[in-house]
Design an enzyme around this catalytic site. Structure first.
Site, PDB file in Angstrom:
ATOM      1  N   LYS A  73       0.816  -1.218   0.000  1.00  0.00           N
ATOM      2  CA  LYS A  73       0.000   0.000   0.000  1.00  0.00           C
ATOM      3  C   LYS A  73       0.850   1.268   0.000  1.00  0.00           C
ATOM      4  O   LYS A  73       0.596   2.184  -0.787  1.00  0.00           O
ATOM      5  CB  LYS A  73      -0.938  -0.035   1.209  1.00  0.00           C
ATOM      6  CG  LYS A  73      -1.847   1.154   1.384  1.00  0.00           C
ATOM      7  CD  LYS A  73      -2.999   0.847   2.304  1.00  0.00           C
ATOM      8  CE  LYS A  73      -2.583   0.083   3.547  1.00  0.00           C
ATOM      9  NZ  LYS A  73      -1.594   0.823   4.366  1.00  0.00           N
ATOM     10  N   THR A  75       4.043   1.488  -0.852  1.00  0.00           N
ATOM     11  CA  THR A  75       4.783   1.486  -2.115  1.00  0.00           C
ATOM     12  C   THR A  75       3.923   2.033  -3.243  1.00  0.00           C
ATOM     13  O   THR A  75       4.383   2.847  -4.061  1.00  0.00           O
ATOM     14  CB  THR A  75       5.242   0.049  -2.445  1.00  0.00           C
ATOM     15  OG1 THR A  75       6.081  -0.424  -1.393  1.00  0.00           O
ATOM     16  CG2 THR A  75       5.993  -0.001  -3.763  1.00  0.00           C
ATOM     17  N   ARG A  96       2.275   8.089   6.961  1.00  0.00           N
ATOM     18  CA  ARG A  96       2.554   7.968   8.393  1.00  0.00           C
ATOM     19  C   ARG A  96       4.026   7.638   8.630  1.00  0.00           C
ATOM     20  O   ARG A  96       4.706   7.131   7.749  1.00  0.00           O
ATOM     21  CB  ARG A  96       1.686   6.856   9.008  1.00  0.00           C
ATOM     22  CG  ARG A  96       0.205   7.176   9.051  1.00  0.00           C
ATOM     23  CD  ARG A  96      -0.593   5.955   9.450  1.00  0.00           C
ATOM     24  NE  ARG A  96      -0.396   4.874   8.494  1.00  0.00           N
ATOM     25  CZ  ARG A  96      -0.569   3.584   8.761  1.00  0.00           C
ATOM     26  NH1 ARG A  96      -0.940   3.210   9.967  1.00  0.00           N
ATOM     27  NH2 ARG A  96      -0.384   2.678   7.836  1.00  0.00           N
ATOM     28  N   LYS A 107       9.885  -8.113   8.848  1.00  0.00           N
ATOM     29  CA  LYS A 107      10.445  -7.466   7.669  1.00  0.00           C
ATOM     30  C   LYS A 107       9.412  -6.508   7.076  1.00  0.00           C
ATOM     31  O   LYS A 107       8.350  -6.907   6.633  1.00  0.00           O
ATOM     32  CB  LYS A 107      10.851  -8.518   6.629  1.00  0.00           C
ATOM     33  CG  LYS A 107      11.500  -7.913   5.393  1.00  0.00           C
ATOM     34  CD  LYS A 107      12.092  -8.978   4.511  1.00  0.00           C
ATOM     35  CE  LYS A 107      12.513  -8.432   3.170  1.00  0.00           C
ATOM     36  NZ  LYS A 107      13.283  -7.224   3.205  1.00  0.00           N
ATOM     37  N   ALA A 275      -3.646   1.117  12.450  1.00  0.00           N
ATOM     38  CA  ALA A 275      -5.073   1.134  12.128  1.00  0.00           C
ATOM     39  C   ALA A 275      -5.837  -0.018  12.758  1.00  0.00           C
ATOM     40  O   ALA A 275      -7.065  -0.024  12.732  1.00  0.00           O
ATOM     41  CB  ALA A 275      -5.280   1.119  10.612  1.00  0.00           C
ATOM     42  N   PHE A 303      -3.646  -0.564   6.992  1.00  0.00           N
ATOM     43  CA  PHE A 303      -4.270  -1.868   6.771  1.00  0.00           C
ATOM     44  C   PHE A 303      -5.374  -1.771   5.718  1.00  0.00           C
ATOM     45  O   PHE A 303      -5.245  -1.034   4.761  1.00  0.00           O
ATOM     46  CB  PHE A 303      -4.748  -2.474   8.087  1.00  0.00           C
ATOM     47  CG  PHE A 303      -3.616  -2.853   8.998  1.00  0.00           C
ATOM     48  CD1 PHE A 303      -2.570  -3.642   8.545  1.00  0.00           C
ATOM     49  CD2 PHE A 303      -3.552  -2.385  10.303  1.00  0.00           C
ATOM     50  CE1 PHE A 303      -1.509  -3.984   9.375  1.00  0.00           C
ATOM     51  CE2 PHE A 303      -2.493  -2.721  11.140  1.00  0.00           C
ATOM     52  CZ  PHE A 303      -1.480  -3.522  10.675  1.00  0.00           C
ATOM     53  N   PHE A 384       3.589  -8.742  -9.354  1.00  0.00           N
ATOM     54  CA  PHE A 384       4.701  -9.624  -8.993  1.00  0.00           C
ATOM     55  C   PHE A 384       5.119 -10.386 -10.251  1.00  0.00           C
ATOM     56  O   PHE A 384       4.282 -10.697 -11.106  1.00  0.00           O
ATOM     57  CB  PHE A 384       4.277 -10.612  -7.905  1.00  0.00           C
ATOM     58  CG  PHE A 384       4.353 -10.061  -6.505  1.00  0.00           C
ATOM     59  CD1 PHE A 384       5.374 -10.437  -5.642  1.00  0.00           C
ATOM     60  CD2 PHE A 384       3.418  -9.139  -6.062  1.00  0.00           C
ATOM     61  CE1 PHE A 384       5.455  -9.924  -4.362  1.00  0.00           C
ATOM     62  CE2 PHE A 384       3.480  -8.619  -4.781  1.00  0.00           C
ATOM     63  CZ  PHE A 384       4.498  -9.016  -3.926  1.00  0.00           C
ATOM     64  N   TRP A 412       6.930  -0.819  -7.921  1.00  0.00           N
ATOM     65  CA  TRP A 412       8.029  -1.398  -7.145  1.00  0.00           C
ATOM     66  C   TRP A 412       9.253  -1.594  -8.045  1.00  0.00           C
ATOM     67  O   TRP A 412      10.377  -1.293  -7.634  1.00  0.00           O
ATOM     68  CB  TRP A 412       7.602  -2.733  -6.540  1.00  0.00           C
ATOM     69  CG  TRP A 412       8.657  -3.334  -5.649  1.00  0.00           C
ATOM     70  CD1 TRP A 412       8.836  -3.126  -4.314  1.00  0.00           C
ATOM     71  CD2 TRP A 412       9.697  -4.246  -6.063  1.00  0.00           C
ATOM     72  NE1 TRP A 412       9.923  -3.838  -3.851  1.00  0.00           N
ATOM     73  CE2 TRP A 412      10.467  -4.532  -4.901  1.00  0.00           C
ATOM     74  CE3 TRP A 412      10.047  -4.840  -7.268  1.00  0.00           C
ATOM     75  CZ2 TRP A 412      11.572  -5.391  -4.931  1.00  0.00           C
ATOM     76  CZ3 TRP A 412      11.150  -5.685  -7.300  1.00  0.00           C
ATOM     77  CH2 TRP A 412      11.898  -5.964  -6.139  1.00  0.00           C
TER      78      TRP A 412
END
Length: 558
Positions: A73, A75, A96, A107, A275, A303, A384, A412
């Site tokens: 999110k 990213t 945030r 991670k 959240a 979230f 991906f 990404w």
């Protein structure tokens, strides 16, 4: 081909001096406090100078229910802003701040990833400008004052069994969730059961994110309920007369932090409530600054759309009089397959049947955004390499059935260039009229508001209230707090309060175990299920991989 880590990508980037970003935004230097070469705080008084400037468009980025597969999110938010920037648009992103607990625990930070990051990422993910430390100190000053008051003859008659204010720290430490303190004789305090929360769950964090200026900050702090006396009446910070001291610790913290993306798009990174246990949005002050300084402001809420987006709408937008123009819902094929029953180790394999089973999670979030919140939406499929064309086609086809476009996002791997198609769709949505609205009216009872969220957003069949929660609700309404919005504390992994119920479960009951006022922040927190306000560390925390050399070069940070 060698895949670079996030920190390697960030460290290879040549940042502009933050003064160049300030000059591009046209901010007078008198409002700028420099924190080195690449970070600055912007004084909120700049809003007085900008008050006659028209607000830009506000774009919310949210997501499906999170899974171990990741959704991306932040990213997507950063990459989308960079795409706007590449298209020549005047844009800012408002995010945030990360909590150090998750940074050292699991991670993932909160600075984006790949070629869609805010920088300097090491600073942002660690101490940054000291906001988390100041909020921790402010919270714990109140705690120290309470116990000192009790020790010094307790003139307010605080019931030590009903001290509701807890200490905090910005680290995952399960050992401190429940403690007994004040041991060692009368000179060391009075023994009592106590608790710790993570800093981002502190009401001080929520207040910093919702305050409009220092006077509003002090008033909100003064209104915090910290305990009850022997007659059952609330004790506030105002009664302790330390709101001025607490606000003094936060005088710089309330100033939004200005940084930049890898592609030098201006970015505010300010405030960091979770959240699942808090309201999950960056500061109102940063958002309002961004709206005055840009034509498009992209912000994210924590979230999924049942948590972060709901609180963004029903708490932040309601309090700050904000009206978003569009919403982006981030999803991945991998995460949808996980919701469809595929284990993590098999997510790279094509599985249309599992994807079909997992898609209802996305569909429910889409329905909430478009039909409950009334916002035009687009689905961003965070790409991906293992996604197959058949899987992507299935997601897009299902979205079209609801009249929603699903656009492939490759930020990404490609930065802003990989978000151009998504940006073009978002710009179109911003020009559409919308029916933005709230989930519930404030004049409902506390019970009715909780039930409305549970049934309308989560699709629960019913809501059960523990006897303790029922008594708390009755007392809060008798004390005049019944008209406040609700901040649900619920697992982020499911629409229900059971993290194992993936997808779009039905026939479940939400269990409310605790209801308490965040009277300074201006909302009621309803805790459900087994949700905790102090996370723990995993079996192998990320801290084992992080190091720094003699030149201050950080490694292993994602």
């Amino acid at each position: 081909m060698e895949v670079k880590t996030d920190i390697e990508i960030a460290q290879e980037n040549e940042m502009y001096p933050i003064t160049e970003i300030v000059d591009r935004l046209g901010i007078d230097k008198k409002y700028v406090d420099l924190y080195g070469h690449y970070k600055a705080k912007i004084d909120y008084h700049v809003l007085d100078e900008l008050k006659d400037r028209e607000d830009g468009k506000l774009i919310l980025v949210t997501a499906i229910s999170p899974t171990p597969a990741g959704e991306g999110k932040t990213t997507t938010s950063v990459g989308l802003a960079d795409a706007f920037h590449q298209m020549g648009k005047n844009v800012m992103v408002a995010l945030r701040e990360p909590s150090m607990g998750p940074v050292f625990g699991i991670k993932g930070g909160a600075a984006g990833g790949g070629y869609a990051q805010v920088v300097p990422m090491e600073d942002i993910n660690l101490h940054f400008t000291g906001d988390m430390h100041a909020i921790t100190a402010a919270n714990n000053l109140i705690a120290a004052i309470i116990d000192n008051h009790i020790h010094q003859d307790n003139p307010l008659r605080i019931d030590t069994r009903r001290v509701t204010w807890t200490r905090v720290m910005d680290m995952n430490d399960r050992q401190l969730r429940n403690v007994v303190d004040g041991l060692g004789g009368s000179i060391n305090g009075r023994p009592r059961e106590d608790h710790f929360k993570i800093t981002v769950a502190s009401e001080i964090m929520a207040i910093v994110c919702l305050a409009s200026d220092i006077d509003d900050l002090k008033e909100r702090i003064a209104n915090i309920i910290v305990a009850y006396n022997y007659d059952g009446l609330p004790i506030t910070v105002r009664d302790l007369n330390v709101q001025g001291a607490v606000a003094t610790l936060l005088k710089d913290t309330i100033k939004p932090n200005l940084v930049q993306t890898l592609e030098h798009t201006p970015a505010f990174v300010h405030g960091g409530p979770f959240a699942n246990i808090a309201h999950g949005c960056n500061s109102v002050m940063a958002t309002k600054m961004a709206l005055k300084l840009s034509d498009y402001t992209i912000t994210e809420a924590g979230f999924a759309a049942d948590l972060g987006a709901e609180k963004f709408v029903d708490i932040k937008c309601r309090m700050a009089d904000l009206k978003p123009s569009a919403c982006v819902i981030v999803a991945t094929v991998r995460a949808l397959k996980y919701h469809g029953g595929v284990t993590k180790k098999h997510l790279n394999e094509e599985n249309l049947e599992a994807l079909e089973k997992g898609l209802p999670n996305l569909m429910r979030h889409l329905e909430n955004v478009t039909k409950v919140y009334g916002l035009p939406a687009v689905v961003a499929i965070n790409a991906f390499p293992t996604d197959t064309q058949a899987e992507l086609d299935l997601v897009q086809a299902k979205c079209r059935e609801l009249g929603i476009n699903a656009v492939l996002s490759e930020v990404w791997a490609q930065g802003g260039e990989g978000g151009i198609a998504l940006a073009e769709e978002v710009i179109k949505l911003c020009e559409q009229p919308n029916n933005f609205g709230f989930t519930y009216p404030l004049d409902m009872s506390i019970t009715e508001k909780i039930e409305t969220i549970a049934k309308r957003i989560y699709r629960a069949d019913s809501v059960g209230f523990d006897l303790k929660a029922e008594k708390q609700i009755k007392r809060l309404e008798a004390q005049g707090y019944g008209n406040l919005p609700i901040c649900m504390a619920k697992t982020q992994f499911s629409f229900s309060d059971d993290p194992t119920l993936l997808g779009a479960p039905t026939g479940f009951k939400i269990h409310v175990t605790d209801v308490k006022p965040n009277s300074g922040a201006g909302f009621i927190v309803a805790r459900t299920g087994d949700i905790m306000t102090m996370p723990g560390l995993p079996k192998r925390p990320s801290a084992e991989n992080i190091d720094v050399d003699n030149d201050g070069h950080v490694t292993g940070l994602f």
